[in-house]
Design a protein around this motif. Structure first.
Motif, short mmCIF file in Angstrom:
data_model
loop_
_atom_site.label_atom_id
_atom_site.label_comp_id
_atom_site.label_asym_id
_atom_site.label_seq_id
_atom_site.Cartn_x
_atom_site.Cartn_y
_atom_site.Cartn_z
N ASP A 184 34.51 8.73 -6.81
CA ASP A 184 33.52 8.13 -5.91
C ASP A 184 34.04 6.77 -5.50
OD1 ASP A 184 31.13 7.13 -4.57
OD2 ASP A 184 30.17 8.86 -5.51
N GLY A 185 34.38 6.65 -4.23
CA GLY A 185 34.91 5.40 -3.72
C GLY A 185 33.88 4.30 -3.61
N ASP A 186 32.61 4.67 -3.67
CA ASP A 186 31.52 3.69 -3.62
C ASP A 186 31.43 3.05 -5.00
OD1 ASP A 186 29.20 2.21 -3.39
OD2 ASP A 186 27.99 3.85 -2.58
N THR A 187 32.03 1.88 -5.16
CA THR A 187 32.13 1.26 -6.48
C THR A 187 30.77 0.85 -7.05
OG1 THR A 187 32.63 -0.88 -5.45
CG2 THR A 187 34.51 0.48 -6.17
N ARG A 188 29.71 0.91 -6.23
CA ARG A 188 28.37 0.68 -6.78
C ARG A 188 28.00 1.80 -7.76
NH1 ARG A 188 24.97 0.44 -1.38
NH2 ARG A 188 26.20 2.35 -1.15
N GLN A 189 28.72 2.92 -7.69
CA GLN A 189 28.44 4.06 -8.57
C GLN A 189 29.21 4.01 -9.89
OE1 GLN A 189 26.12 6.34 -8.06
NE2 GLN A 189 25.57 5.41 -6.11
N THR A 190 30.24 3.19 -9.97
CA THR A 190 31.13 3.21 -11.14
C THR A 190 30.38 2.99 -12.45
OG1 THR A 190 32.97 2.44 -9.77
CG2 THR A 190 33.19 2.17 -12.15
N GLU A 191 29.57 1.95 -12.54
CA GLU A 191 28.85 1.68 -13.79
C GLU A 191 27.84 2.78 -14.11
OE1 GLU A 191 29.55 -0.52 -16.16
OE2 GLU A 191 31.26 -1.05 -14.90
N LYS A 192 27.25 3.36 -13.09
CA LYS A 192 26.29 4.46 -13.31
C LYS A 192 27.00 5.68 -13.88
CE LYS A 192 23.36 2.91 -9.57
NZ LYS A 192 22.83 3.24 -8.26
N ILE A 193 28.18 5.97 -13.37
CA ILE A 193 28.95 7.11 -13.89
C ILE A 193 29.35 6.84 -15.34
CG2 ILE A 193 31.09 8.44 -13.64
CD1 ILE A 193 30.86 7.85 -10.56
N LYS A 194 29.81 5.62 -15.62
CA LYS A 194 30.16 5.25 -17.01
C LYS A 194 28.96 5.39 -17.92
CE LYS A 194 33.80 1.89 -16.02
NZ LYS A 194 34.15 0.45 -16.06
N ALA A 195 27.80 4.90 -17.47
CA ALA A 195 26.59 4.97 -18.29
C ALA A 195 26.16 6.41 -18.54
CB ALA A 195 25.46 4.18 -17.64
N ALA A 196 26.30 7.26 -17.54
CA ALA A 196 25.85 8.65 -17.65
C ALA A 196 26.78 9.50 -18.53
CB ALA A 196 25.73 9.27 -16.27
N TYR A 197 28.10 9.23 -18.48
CA TYR A 197 29.05 10.15 -19.11
C TYR A 197 29.97 9.50 -20.15
CZ TYR A 197 27.43 12.79 -15.13
OH TYR A 197 26.63 13.40 -14.21
N GLY A 198 29.99 8.18 -20.19
CA GLY A 198 30.81 7.48 -21.19
C GLY A 198 32.27 7.91 -21.16
N ASP A 199 32.83 8.15 -22.35
CA ASP A 199 34.24 8.51 -22.43
C ASP A 199 34.51 9.96 -22.09
OD1 ASP A 199 33.21 9.71 -24.70
OD2 ASP A 199 34.57 8.72 -26.11
N ARG A 200 33.48 10.69 -21.71
CA ARG A 200 33.66 12.07 -21.26
C ARG A 200 34.09 12.12 -19.80
NH1 ARG A 200 27.92 14.21 -22.42
NH2 ARG A 200 27.55 12.14 -21.60
N ALA A 201 34.28 10.94 -19.17
CA ALA A 201 34.64 10.88 -17.75
C ALA A 201 35.78 9.91 -17.50
CB ALA A 201 33.43 10.48 -16.91
N SER A 202 36.67 10.31 -16.62
CA SER A 202 37.67 9.41 -16.04
C SER A 202 37.19 9.14 -14.62
CB SER A 202 39.05 10.07 -16.00
OG SER A 202 39.48 10.38 -17.30
N ILE A 203 37.16 7.87 -14.23
CA ILE A 203 36.59 7.49 -12.94
C ILE A 203 37.70 7.05 -12.00
CG2 ILE A 203 34.96 5.98 -11.76
CD1 ILE A 203 33.49 5.78 -14.50
#
Length: 140
Positions: free
Chosen positions: A44-63
């Protein structure tokens, strides 16, 4: 019976979500992540989403904050971050009116020029088993 017993998973499933904005809907792969059967490669190039993705998936996600497309410079139409409608395509308000209340989601607050990247030029992703795209028509 557990999910992994039903589908006989022997290694982690690599999921790629292009347009991985965390909005009101639950992605279809979430149960796989919750049961530690999958790893998410979230674009997701919209960096406003980066922290939300981290919060939702933690280390189960590479962003990845790349804007995937054809490698050219494009105009990005920036909508409210909660709508998930930020896109390289300007929203068609007439089409959005067919969906209850969606014309409001397509309100554009600003634009900016962005450099896109071809998926073939992203070298640090694993071999993908499952692909989900929510990219406002860019898949065409």
């Amino acid at each position: 019976m557990k999910l992994e017993d039903l589908i006989n998973i022997s290694e982690t499933i690599e999921v790629m979500d292009i347009g991985a904005a965390v909005i009101s809907e639950t992605p279809n792969y979430k149960k796989l992540l919750d049961e530690n059967l999958a790893h998410l490669n979230a674009f997701d190039g919209d960096t406003r989403q980066t922290e939300k993705i981290k919060a939702a998936y933690g280390d189960r996600a590479s962003i990845y904050t790349d804007f995937l497309s054809d490698g050219t410079i494009k105009t990005l139409y920036i909508a409210d971050e909660l709508s998930g409608m930020t896109s390289v395509y300007k929203p068609n308000v007439n089409a959005l009116r067919y969906f209850n209340g969606f014309e409001n989601f397509g309100t554009i607050y600003s634009t900016k020029e962005i450099q896109t990247k071809k998926l073939d030029d992203v070298y640090d992703i694993p071999q993908i088993d499952m692909l989900k795209m929510d990219i406002q028509g860019s898949e065409l």
